[in-house]
Structure formats: structure tokens, C-alpha cells
Design an enzyme around this catalytic site. Structure first.
Site, mmCIF file in Angstrom:
data_model
loop_
_atom_site.group_PDB
_atom_site.id
_atom_site.type_symbol
_atom_site.label_atom_id
_atom_site.label_comp_id
_atom_site.label_asym_id
_atom_site.label_seq_id
_atom_site.Cartn_x
_atom_site.Cartn_y
_atom_site.Cartn_z
ATOM 1 N N GLU A 155 -3.641 -2.090 -10.993
ATOM 2 C CA GLU A 155 -5.018 -1.786 -11.412
ATOM 3 C C GLU A 155 -5.480 -2.577 -12.640
ATOM 4 O OE1 GLU A 155 -5.124 2.482 -11.786
ATOM 5 O OE2 GLU A 155 -4.485 2.782 -9.706
ATOM 6 N N ASN A 196 -1.533 -4.750 -7.331
ATOM 7 C CA ASN A 196 -2.017 -3.598 -6.575
ATOM 8 C C ASN A 196 -3.252 -3.021 -7.258
ATOM 9 O OD1 ASN A 196 -1.428 -1.611 -4.424
ATOM 10 N ND2 ASN A 196 -1.008 -0.176 -6.086
ATOM 11 N N HIS A 232 -7.531 4.555 -1.257
ATOM 12 C CA HIS A 232 -7.846 5.975 -1.448
ATOM 13 C C HIS A 232 -9.312 6.148 -1.025
ATOM 14 C CE1 HIS A 232 -4.087 6.830 -3.410
ATOM 15 N NE2 HIS A 232 -4.289 5.868 -4.299
ATOM 16 N N GLU A 260 -1.538 2.794 -0.445
ATOM 17 C CA GLU A 260 -1.656 4.185 -0.906
ATOM 18 C C GLU A 260 -2.708 4.944 -0.090
ATOM 19 O OE1 GLU A 260 -2.133 4.496 -5.167
ATOM 20 O OE2 GLU A 260 -0.925 2.706 -5.553
ATOM 21 N N ASP A 262 -4.974 7.360 1.733
ATOM 22 C CA ASP A 262 -5.319 8.735 2.067
ATOM 23 C C ASP A 262 -6.835 8.790 2.234
ATOM 24 O OD1 ASP A 262 -6.205 8.820 -0.661
ATOM 25 O OD2 ASP A 262 -4.368 9.821 -1.295
#
Length: 442
Positions: A155, A196, A232, A260, A262
Site C-alpha cells: 500500500e 501489493n 477488497h 486479498e 472479499d
């Protein structure tokens, strides 16, 4: 002897009351087997202490890659300067090795979840650089040769594509990224090294900044093997340019991983929301499958009982492929289908009825209904055991070979939403008897 008209009426009534059959197709292999067949990773983030019982069984059998959710972050492995705690990280690595799984290290350099001794300390740039190098070297060396990849830098960007102001960028400049990658490569030459970030799934200012950084690093000869798109996502907000974005990074000569995934929804979960979630999961999976250099997809926790969403996004949840009680959701079957599995019909039924029958012929109807999941296509089969013959069909394409009948959806009615249904009809001939066949939905 032909039955009387009274007998025909009774037969018709009986037919109208009978004929429901749930899908009987063979269960798909585990997700990891489907993914391996496509040369892809299907992974999950895990909590080490939970790797027992049903949680451990699912984590070990369904996924071919594990990511420690928190166990390898700096605050976990070095809570006190110079004193390390590798217990949970080692536990996850041992579990993965026992289950023939890859391990994705997460994460070496981040602005969050750092130990208080680091964030509250007063450091010169030279001291901070040494501390960072020591941390990377120590952790990567410990697992040298055991991890497939590392999220080295996590990030680094703001939403507008500028560099995030952090302990690292403020004191070391933005080239801390190149230094971190270089130190990680020296510690383990075999692990793939990633940057990432989140909200970089589609083509936008942030993902373009990441693209430009990777391009620059490649041109400078800095070791960079891939980018991680966290994904996300919010229900119904699938980024339409995801595949295009994956492809442009691949064209730079790096791998891409969905790291990641979801897809959160506002609670309570409903059949309609779960159907939309399944479509969104499948769209993400399809985009990755379509690009050779997309290595695969990791979900950020496979069960709602292990999801971070409810703690961070008030009123939201149900973001993973399994319920809190480890029941697969429609999203699970959507993932399987994207990886080449058969469309699951669990939660869907096919009902065969005969609304009309006369001396030599009949009109039949099959209704497919779903509850708790959806279908994007369907196929219904049945055997005729008394010599019946189809003569025509509508709202489906039907064929008969010997006694076997197969009907597949038309171009306009393949989708059956949760809580919805579709029907198709047909005419046929009969002689002697017209018993209800056993139908299979698959």
C-alpha cells in the site's frame, strides 16, 4: 388395453403431483484441483490458531496456497526490538508444507501494524534504513526457499496516485521501495517479489501510478516480479476494467495476483445479494483465468467467521465464500465454475409435470427453481422408460437419443436467480403408459 377416460384423468392428476428431482451430478473436485489444472493458485488467508477441525480441513483440502493473515507482519514477529516471535508464522508454514501448499509471505514493509517501539522511536534516516534492512533480511532469510512469494511493499500509494506519506517515504524517500525489493532478493533469490495495494483493480489514477512505478523499477533493473491487486470489493461494484488492467501489467513482464479478495455486502445477507456476490466472484475469477500471467486468486479468509469486514465496516459482512458455519455459499460454486467446474445445482430443483394428456400424446413442462443460490446455465436430462417420444419443444433445445432426453437452456433463459424459476415445455407421444421419469438437473 388403453385406459378409460376416467383412468386418464386420474393418471394426469398423479403426474401433476409427482416428478421433483434434485441434481444428482457428481461433486466437483476441490477448488485446489480445479485451479491446479488451469495452472492457477487458489489461496486463502488464514489464522494459525484456527488450523484445526473443520477450519483446518477446509483450508487444507480446498486451497493450494496460504497467506498468513497477520502472523508475518512486523508487530507480530518482532513486538520488542531484537526479540522475535515466530510461533504462528511457523505454524502456518508447517501446516502448508504438510498439505503441499504454497505460502505467500505478507508483508515486509507497510505503514500499518508496526510495533510501537518502531513507530514511537526517534530515528535518523540512516538508523531507520538499517532497521528496515535488518527486518527484511531476518524474516526473509528465516523462510528462505520455503515461500513462493512475498508482498514486499504494501500500500505505497494514495488514491490520487501520489505516494502515501509514511514512516518510510518521509524518512527514506520513495526509493525505499527499490531498496526493500533489493534487500529481499538478496535474502532469498527464489521467492517472487511483489508490490501489493488496494483500489488498484481497475484502470484508475492509483493503478496507473503503480504501473508507472513497476515500469520504472523494471527499467532500472530493480528486482520486481509481480503486483498484487488486493480486491477488497463491494457488492455490485466489480471493476469492469479488471482484465484490461491485469493484462497491461502482464505486458510489462510481471506476474499479477489477486491477493486479498472479499466482496462485502450490507447486512443482512439475502438470496438476491448472495446471487450478485456469486456473479462478482466469478467475474474476478474469469478475469484472472483469461490472462496467462495472472497467477491466481487468494481470498482474504474463506469463512465469514474469520473475516475482518464486520470489525472495520459497520453494518457490512458476509464477504467470503463460506458462511460462519462453514457452509459453501453461491460464491464458492461460482469460483469452482470459473476454474472449470460444472455449474452447481445445489439448492435448485427441476420439476417435471404433464399439464395435458390425450389418447396418443401429451404436453409436458419442466420448471427449474432455485433457493439460496443461482444458475447461469442449466441442463436437464431424463430417460423415457415406456417408449415416449418428443415431437417438439419450446424455451429449451431438446434432443432425444433412444430413451435419453436432454434439454438445455435457450440463449435468453439460462439465468435462474435465487428465489426465481424458469420453465420450458414440450409435446410428445405415448402408447400404453406415460410414467413420470426421474429428471436430473446438471
Amino acid at each position: 388395453m388403453r385406459p378409460s377416460r376416467t383412468a386418464l384423468s386420474l393418471l394426469t392428476a398423479a403426474l401433476l403431483l409427482a416428478g421433483t428431482a434434485t441434481s444428482a451430478h457428481a461433486e466437483d473436485p476441490p477448488l485446489r484441483d480445479l485451479a491446479t489444472a488451469k495452472n492457477k493458485v487458489i489461496g486463502t488467508a488464514v489464522t494459525g490458531s484456527k488450523l484445526t477441525g473443520t477450519y483446518g480441513d477446509i483450508a487444507g483440502t480446498q486451497f493450494n496456497s496460504l497467506t498468513p493473515g497477520n502472523a508475518m507482519k512486523w508487530e507480530s514477529v518482532e513486538p520488542t526490538q531484537g526479540t522475535h516471535n515466530w510461533t504462528e508464522a511457523d505454524q502456518i508454514v508447517t501446516f502448508a508444507q504438510a498439505h503441499n501448499q504454497q505460502i505467500r509471505g505478507h508483508t515486509l514493509v507497510w505503514h500499518s501494524q508496526n510495533p510501537s517501539w518502531l513507530t514511537n522511536g526517534t530515528w535518523t534516516p540512516a538508523q531507520l534504513s538499517t532497521i528496515l534492512q535488518d527486518h527484511i533480511t531476518t524474516e526473509v532469510t528465516r523462510y528462505k526457499g520455503q515461500l513462493a512469494a512475498w508482498d514486499v511493499v504494501n500500500e505505497p500509494f494514495n488514491e490520487d496516485g501520489t505516494y502515501r506519506s509514511t514512516l518510510w517515504s518521509t524518512n527514506l524517500g520513495t526509493d525505499y521501495i527499490a531498496q526493500a525489493l533489493t534487500w529481499a532478493r538478496a535474502a532469498d533469490p527464489t521467492a517472487k517479489l511483489y508490490i501489493n495495494d488496494y483500489n488498484v483493480e481497475g484502470v484508475n489514477a492509483k493503478s496507473t501510478a503503480l504501473y508507472n512505478l513497476v515500469k520504472s523499477l523494471k527499467e532500472r533493473g530493480v528486482p520486481i516480479d509481480g503486483v498484487g491487486l488486493q480486491a477488497h470489493l463491494i457488492l455490485g461494484q466489480y471493476p469492469s476494467t479488471l482484465q484490461q488492467n491485469i493484462q497491461r501489467f502482464a505486458d510489462l513482464g510481471v506476474d499479477v495476483a489477486i491477493t486479498e479478495l472479499d466482496i462485502r455486502m450490507q447486512l443482512p445477507a439475502t438470496d438476491a445479494k448472495l446471487t450478485q456476490q456469486a456473479a462478482d466472484y466469478k467475474a474476478v475469477m474469469d478475469a484472472c483465468v483469461a490472462v496467462t500471467r495472472c497467477t491466481g486468486v487468494t481470498v482474504w479468509g474463506f469463512t465469514d467467521s474469520d473475516s475482518w469486514i464486520p470489525d472495520v465496516f459497520d453494518g457490512y459482512g458476509a464477504a467470503t465464500p463460506y458462511t460462519e458455519s462453514f457452509t459453501p455459499k453461491p460464491a464458492y460454486y461460482a469460483i469452482a465454475q470459473a476454474l472449470g467446474g460444472t455449474p452447481s445445482t445445489e439448492g435448485c430443483t427441476a420439476t417435471y409435470t404433464v399439464p395435458n394428456q390425450w389418447n396418443t400424446g401429451f404436453t409436458g413442462q419442466v420448471t427449474i427453481a432455485c433457493s439460496g443460490r443461482s444458475l447461469s446455465s442449466w441442463r436437464v436430462t431424463w430417460p423415457y422408460g415406456a417408449g415416449q417420444q418428443l415431437t417438439q419443444a419450446w424455451n429449451a433445445t431438446c434432443t432425444q437419443s433412444g430413451t435419453a432426453v436432454t434439454c438445455v437452456n435457450a440463449s435468453y433463459n439460462g439465468t435462474v436467480p435465487s428465489g426465481g424459476s424458469v420453465s420450458f415445455g414440450f409435446n410428445g407421444t405415448w402408447s400404453g403408459s406415460n410414467p413420470v421419469p426421474t429428471v436430473t438437473l446438471g
